[in-house]
Design a protein around this motif. Structure first.
Motif, PDB file in Angstrom:
ATOM      1  N   CYS A 151      44.550  39.717  25.353  1.00 26.13           N
ATOM      2  CA  CYS A 151      43.325  39.820  26.161  1.00 26.13           C
ATOM      3  C   CYS A 151      43.580  39.394  27.603  1.00 26.13           C
ATOM      4  O   CYS A 151      43.072  40.020  28.545  1.00 26.13           O
ATOM      5  N   VAL A 152      44.361  38.334  27.787  1.00 26.44           N
ATOM      6  CA  VAL A 152      44.674  37.878  29.146  1.00 26.44           C
ATOM      7  C   VAL A 152      45.448  38.950  29.897  1.00 26.44           C
ATOM      8  O   VAL A 152      45.175  39.241  31.070  1.00 26.44           O
ATOM      9  N   ILE A 153      46.429  39.547  29.226  1.00 33.13           N
ATOM     10  CA  ILE A 153      47.208  40.624  29.857  1.00 33.13           C
ATOM     11  C   ILE A 153      46.289  41.786  30.231  1.00 33.13           C
ATOM     12  O   ILE A 153      46.400  42.354  31.330  1.00 33.13           O
ATOM     13  N   ALA A 154      45.367  42.134  29.344  1.00 34.05           N
ATOM     14  CA  ALA A 154      44.436  43.236  29.620  1.00 34.05           C
ATOM     15  C   ALA A 154      43.552  42.914  30.820  1.00 34.05           C
ATOM     16  O   ALA A 154      43.289  43.790  31.664  1.00 34.05           O
ATOM     17  N   VAL A 155      43.087  41.677  30.923  1.00 28.68           N
ATOM     18  CA  VAL A 155      42.231  41.277  32.052  1.00 28.68           C
ATOM     19  C   VAL A 155      42.983  41.395  33.376  1.00 28.68           C
ATOM     20  O   VAL A 155      42.463  41.947  34.349  1.00 28.68           O
ATOM     21  N   PHE A 156      44.234  40.913  33.394  1.00 25.66           N
ATOM     22  CA  PHE A 156      45.008  41.008  34.635  1.00 25.66           C
ATOM     23  C   PHE A 156      45.376  42.452  34.954  1.00 25.66           C
ATOM     24  O   PHE A 156      45.517  42.823  36.128  1.00 25.66           O
ATOM     25  N   ALA A 157      45.516  43.281  33.938  1.00 25.66           N
ATOM     26  CA  ALA A 157      45.762  44.705  34.183  1.00 25.66           C
ATOM     27  C   ALA A 157      44.547  45.346  34.854  1.00 25.66           C
ATOM     28  O   ALA A 157      44.682  46.129  35.813  1.00 25.66           O
ATOM     29  N   VAL A 158      43.353  45.006  34.377  1.00 28.91           N
ATOM     30  CA  VAL A 158      42.127  45.539  34.987  1.00 28.91           C
ATOM     31  C   VAL A 158      41.979  45.042  36.419  1.00 28.91           C
ATOM     32  O   VAL A 158      41.625  45.814  37.339  1.00 28.91           O
ATOM     33  N   LEU A 159      42.253  43.748  36.634  1.00 26.49           N
ATOM     34  CA  LEU A 159      42.146  43.189  37.982  1.00 26.49           C
ATOM     35  C   LEU A 159      43.154  43.844  38.928  1.00 26.49           C
ATOM     36  O   LEU A 159      42.858  44.092  40.110  1.00 26.49           O
ATOM     37  N   THR A 160      44.343  44.131  38.427  1.00 28.00           N
ATOM     38  CA  THR A 160      45.356  44.818  39.238  1.00 28.00           C
ATOM     39  C   THR A 160      44.890  46.226  39.605  1.00 28.00           C
ATOM     40  O   THR A 160      45.057  46.680  40.743  1.00 28.00           O
ATOM     41  N   TRP A 161      44.314  46.918  38.640  1.00 23.94           N
ATOM     42  CA  TRP A 161      43.797  48.273  38.898  1.00 23.94           C
ATOM     43  C   TRP A 161      42.690  48.242  39.952  1.00 23.94           C
ATOM     44  O   TRP A 161      42.628  49.116  40.834  1.00 23.94           O
ATOM     45  N   ARG A 162      41.840  47.229  39.888  1.00 24.71           N
ATOM     46  CA  ARG A 162      40.733  47.136  40.845  1.00 24.71           C
ATOM     47  C   ARG A 162      41.218  46.849  42.257  1.00 24.71           C
ATOM     48  O   ARG A 162      40.513  47.138  43.229  1.00 24.71           O
ATOM     49  N   GLN A 163      42.434  46.295  42.391  1.00 24.68           N
ATOM     50  CA  GLN A 163      42.962  46.080  43.737  1.00 24.68           C
ATOM     51  C   GLN A 163      43.300  47.404  44.422  1.00 24.68           C
ATOM     52  O   GLN A 163      43.390  47.461  45.646  1.00 24.68           O
ATOM     53  N   GLY A 164      43.506  48.466  43.658  1.00 25.36           N
ATOM     54  CA  GLY A 164      43.681  49.804  44.210  1.00 25.36           C
ATOM     55  C   GLY A 164      45.049  50.124  44.755  1.00 25.36           C
ATOM     56  O   GLY A 164      45.215  51.127  45.458  1.00 25.36           O
ATOM     57  N   TYR A 165      46.063  49.308  44.419  1.00 21.04           N
ATOM     58  CA  TYR A 165      47.403  49.563  44.946  1.00 21.04           C
ATOM     59  C   TYR A 165      48.256  50.441  44.029  1.00 21.04           C
ATOM     60  O   TYR A 165      49.275  50.986  44.446  1.00 21.04           O
TER      61      TYR A 165
END
Length: 370
Positions: A151-165
């Motif tokens: 779940c933690v990995i999934a959350v950071f994956a979503v946050l990374t996607w939201r950064q738009g890079y």
């Protein structure tokens, strides 16, 4: 442990276990602060903690690794590994608390990173924790660790996607890499660890059991007594009994008949003494029983055993001579636990032969330790 009453092999094996466990404790204790280096590097990076609050949180977690490392150095990993998944309430919970601390600590530090992609890379650190979990945590808690880290990995994956890079495919590849590293490592190591543990338990049980009767052998009996005394020091006693004229039984019924008598006697002994005592076959027709109680209670138990054994309707009627002795309570300051056990067994043995000399089918109690 006591192997056949020989202190040499016992000391060697025990020393080897203690050396291996000490190395493991020290290695894990050193590794805990090493985790803090990730936070230290991030603190000096533009992608790390970019606010005072985040730096304070990270520093607090990093500082906590020092007492955590000390506490880990006190954990008895051998006991935890051996009793893992056996449902023992006596198994220390320190290992579970350590995994909880490690998972939350890594998560909190990664959450302080300004760059979520760097945090996503950092989730690979959970794989190191998974190595520990694979060996020293129960299965239910292992599942919790796997679900939490995923779940933690999934959350950071979503946050990374939201950064738009990065595109979604690249982010999924990064997240999948961490999930596989964390969980596949755990599953493979746990499978190996479980196989080794089962093998060791089986070998240990076989090495301490009499193959004919299923009772403890002498090695297992002395080990049982020593562990019982270490866990609950107190006034324990031993009963040694020997089948009267067993040679005549073998001569008249053959060895198969003798084996049948030994197995029958074993079941009767177990039935009389109950689950709180240890019953062992320590020699050809010699048996030993370890149980708590004073000399009077031990003698009553011995008489009950003598009466239970002598069944006239048996195809081959038998009687037993029994010697009774109690561990010397006043010797605690002079003798080790192992020496106390050997000394009590020696006195019980002399009492048993006295019972045989007095006509057999009787109980003799040694009262010299009173």
């Amino acid at each position: 442990m006591n192997f056949g009453g020989d202190a040499g092999p016992r000391s060697l094996i025990r020393n080897q276990i203690e050396v291996s466990e000490t190395r493991m404790r020290n290695g894990i204790a050193v590794l805990v602060p090493v985790f803090a280096l990730v936070g230290v590097c991030a603190a000096f990076s533009d992608e790390g903690q970019n606010t005072a609050f985040r730096r304070i949180v990270a520093v607090l977690v990093l500082v906590s690794t020092l007492p955590a490392a000390y506490l880990v150095s006190r954990i008895r990993f051998g006991i935890i590994w051996w009793n893992r998944d056996m449902g023992h309430h006596s198994v220390p919970r320190a290992s579970t608390y350590f995994v909880l601390y490690a998972d939350l600590g890594v998560t909190v530090v990664l959450a302080t990173f300004a760059n979520h992609e760097l945090a996503l890379y950092g989730t690979a650190l959970f794989a190191v924790i998974s190595v520990y979990v694979a060996h020293f945590v129960r299965w239910a808690e292992t599942v919790v660790h796997m679900v939490f880290t995923s779940c933690v990995i999934a959350v950071f994956a979503v946050l990374t996607w939201r950064q738009g890079y990065h595109d979604i495919a690249g982010i999924l590849a990064r997240a999948a890499t961490s999930v596989i590293a964390v969980n596949a490592t755990l599953v493979l190591l746990r499978s190996f660890s479980a196989g080794m543990l089962t093998s060791y338990r089986t070998q240990f049980a076989n090495a301490n059991r009499d193959p004919l009767t299923g009772l403890l052998n002498r090695r297992g009996f002395e080990l049982w007594m020593q562990i019982a005394e270490e866990r609950e020091p107190g006034r324990s006693g031993v009963l040694l009994l020997d089948i009267d004229n067993f040679k005549a039984v073998n001569d008249g019924s053959g060895h198969d008949g003798g084996d049948t008598v030994l197995r029958l006697l074993s079941r009767r002994l177990e039935r009389v003494v109950g689950v709180d005592a240890a019953v062992a076959r320590t020699g050809g027709d010699e048996f030993a029983i370890a149980v708590r109680g004073d000399i009077a209670g031990l003698t009553r138990l011995a008489e009950a055993i003598r009466g239970e054994v002598a069944v006239r309707s048996d195809d081959v009627p038998i009687t037993v001579s029994i010697g009774v002795a109690q561990l010397a309570s006043g010797a605690h300051g002079k003798l080790t636990g192992q020496e106390q056990i050997k000394e009590a067994l020696s006195r019980a043995d002399k009492a048993m032969y006295e019972a045989k000399s007095d006509g057999r089918n009787r109980v003799v109690a040694d009262v010299s330790a009173q």
